[in-house]
Design an enzyme around this catalytic site. Structure first.
Site, PDB file in Angstrom:
ATOM      1  N   LYS A 112      32.327  20.676 -18.302  1.00 57.76           N
ATOM      2  CA  LYS A 112      31.693  19.357 -18.391  1.00 57.76           C
ATOM      3  C   LYS A 112      30.534  19.358 -19.377  1.00 57.76           C
ATOM      4  CE  LYS A 112      33.609  17.358 -14.387  1.00 57.76           C
ATOM      5  NZ  LYS A 112      34.346  18.530 -13.873  1.00 57.76           N
TER       6      LYS A 112
HETATM    7  C1  LIG Z   1      35.738  18.518 -13.643  1.00 56.06           C
HETATM    8  C2  LIG Z   1      36.487  19.808 -13.600  1.00 56.06           C
HETATM    9  C3  LIG Z   1      37.901  19.857 -13.697  1.00 56.06           C
HETATM   10  C4  LIG Z   1      38.766  18.617 -13.767  1.00 56.06           C
HETATM   11  O1  LIG Z   1      38.643  17.943 -14.988  1.00 56.06           O
HETATM   12  P1  LIG Z   1      39.113  16.403 -15.103  1.00 56.06           P
HETATM   13  O2  LIG Z   1      38.642  15.975 -16.438  1.00 56.06           O
HETATM   14  O3  LIG Z   1      38.405  15.692 -13.976  1.00 56.06           O
HETATM   15  O4  LIG Z   1      40.583  16.385 -14.941  1.00 56.06           O
HETATM   16  C5  LIG Z   1      38.513  21.105 -13.698  1.00 56.06           C
HETATM   17  N1  LIG Z   1      37.793  22.241 -13.586  1.00 56.06           N
HETATM   18  C6  LIG Z   1      36.439  22.233 -13.480  1.00 56.06           C
HETATM   19  C7  LIG Z   1      35.715  23.524 -13.334  1.00 56.06           C
HETATM   20  C8  LIG Z   1      35.735  21.027 -13.494  1.00 56.06           C
HETATM   21  O5  LIG Z   1      34.390  21.035 -13.379  1.00 56.06           O
END
Ligand SMILES: *Cc1c(COP(=O)(O)O)cnc(C)c1O
Length: 468
Positions: A112
């Site tokens: 993120k």
């Molecule tokens: C947010 C997240 C995801 C999922 O990603 P999306 O964009 O919501 O599909 C997968 N792995 C981790 C570690 C995350 O923080």
């Protein structure tokens, strides 16, 4: 470049307006009116660019001239200067055909950061130019709060308040949030559950007076600018493996569908991508959707990969819009059918197109642990319980052995040490720059599970700041 809502009833906006708006006023999600196109020659000319140069080039058409090129380049450079790997998002080879792109070298060790580090700077830039401020309020069950905090820390035009359930997040998770010393960062430990925290945030946004007075904003995963920033690394990986002269496939551990949708966007812009494999944990709504041809919601159950414990993937609506031939009214119908009945069908042609490009694969917790262990033994890589689901899904559902598959690693193994240790017997170490996390000073307020008290606390803090 202008932006339209997936539901067709909201005003058409420019980039900076979409950035600050988040959700559209008709409940839809903003998407570009048309996709910027890169020809094969233009893609070939991107080989050898640094990550920052590539990011600037890919994202520039989305700005529609609303942010000056030089300013944008400086924001991008600054956003990725906090990543602790020279390649920003390094690519590793796991076996003949499987590659791993590590998206977790940012400040909070999760993917993120790639989008949020830029988003925080974009917010600050646009708000400062307008002479405005905002107050970001969010709730976290532990995993994602720190990425929002790191995105907003030290940004003059932003105050950020993150609510977490007191005593119910891990020590590493809490410390990643509470040891940030910036004056504009406010952590609140609520004496209640994550649902209580989330309900309070919803209530604050639902209170029109409070919302306006505090100028509440969110940095949630439906924000268009987050998708935009994630498109870049699909180009990065594909270029490294021979694009535009060789197609690639991607395997993506998926929750809200933001990450994999960014890959779809890259494909719409001209990048040759053959296939996307969606990895799910036991909360497998998307995998069942691809297999069965209709969407059916079930209860969310906790798993070892909490960031994927989602049953309604908010960003899916952006793909639905294309599957409905870009008809906002059809999206509204499908979404209201889903809300009423927990079930949604997609027009047949649209569903066939989705199935021709996407596959899904699920792993339960035991399979996840076994796959972490098997990968560690085979390649020496310790993967966290999210990243391994991408790799295992890519191996299980890859269609063409001649096409390289890139699996996106979304979290550093040290972010989920218990699961990694349980699977392999090895305790993953925090990277050096976080090694003193447990010696750092913590700062947070413990408040009762009482909306009035929390709102009064937020207003007092924002008022003090405003007076200073
Ligand atoms: C947010 C997240 C995801 C999922 O990603 P999306 O964009 O919501 O599909 C997968 N792995 C981790 C570690 C995350 O923080």
């Amino acid at each position: 470049m202008r932006y339209i809502s997936t539901r067709g009833e909201a005003p058409i906006l420019e980039f900076d307006e979409v950035l600050l708006a988040g959700l559209a006023t008709d409940g839809g999600l903003y998407i570009p009116e048309s996709w910027p196109q890169f020809s094969a020659d233009e893609i070939r000319a991107m080989r050898g660019l640094s990550y920052v140069e590539l990011a600037t080039r890919i994202m520039q058409p989305f700005l529609g001239g609303r942010i000056a090129d030089d300013d944008f380049a400086a924001l991008v450079r600054d956003a990725y200067s906090g990543f602790d790997h020279a390649a920003t998002v390094p690519l590793k080879q796991l076996d003949d055909n499987m590659w791993l792109m590590e998206l977790f070298h940012g400040p909070t060790l999760a993917f993120k950061d790639v989008a949020l580090q830029l988003l925080g700077r974009l917010f600050d830039h646009v708000l400062t130019r307008r002479g405005e401020r905002i107050t970001i309020v969010g709730a976290t069950s532990g995993d994602t709060g720190s990425a929002a905090i790191e995105a907003c820390r030290d940004r003059d035009a932003i105050d950020i308040f993150i609510l977490h359930p007191h005593g119910r997040v891990s020590d590493v998770q809490r410390r990643q949030m509470t040891t940030v010393p910036s004056a504009n960062v406010h952590n609140i430990a609520v004496e209640g559950s994550f649902d209580d925290c989330q309900d309070m945030v919803k209530a604050m946004f639902g209170n029109a007076d409070f919302r306006q007075e505090m100028r509440l904003g969110a940095v949630n995963s439906i924000n268009w600018a987050r998708i935009m920033a994630q498109i870049v690394y699909y180009f990065r990986a594909a270029l490294a493996l021979g694009a535009p002269d060789r197609p690639v496939a991607f395997a993506v551990p998926t929750g809200n569908f933001g990450n994999v949708y960014a890959g779809y966007a890259a494909r719409q812009m001209g990048l040759p991508i053959d296939q996307f494999v969606i990895g799910s944990n036991r909360n497998d709504i998307l995998t069942r959707f691809i297999e069965n041809g209709f969407m059916e919601a079930r209860e969310v159950e906790p798993s070892l990969s909490p960031s994927m414990d989602i049953q309604v993937s908010s960003n899916f609506e952006r793909l639905l819009f294309d599957a409905c031939d870009r008809e906002g009214a059809a999206v509204v119908n499908s979404m209201s059918e889903f809300r009423k009945t927990g079930r949604m069908t997609i027009p047949q042609g649209g569903m066939a197109e989705i199935q021709s490009l996407f596959d899904g694969h699920r792993l339960d917790d035991n399979e996840t642990l076994a796959a972490i262990d098997a990968e560690y033994r085979a390649s020496g890589e310790l993967l966290d319980p999210h990243s391994i689901i991408g790799v295992a899904a890519g191996r299980a559902k890859g269609r063409n052995p001649a096409t390289p598959t890139v699996s996106l690693a979304t979290a550093h193994p040290a972010k989920f040490p218990e699961a990694v240790k349980r699977a392999t017997g090895v305790h993953p170490e925090l990277p050096v720059r976080l090694a003193d996390l447990f010696e750092r000073q913590e700062r947070y307020d413990i408040l009762p599970n009482d909306l009035g008290v929390v709102m009064a606390h937020i207003s007092a803090r924002v008022a003090v700041k405003g007076a200073a």
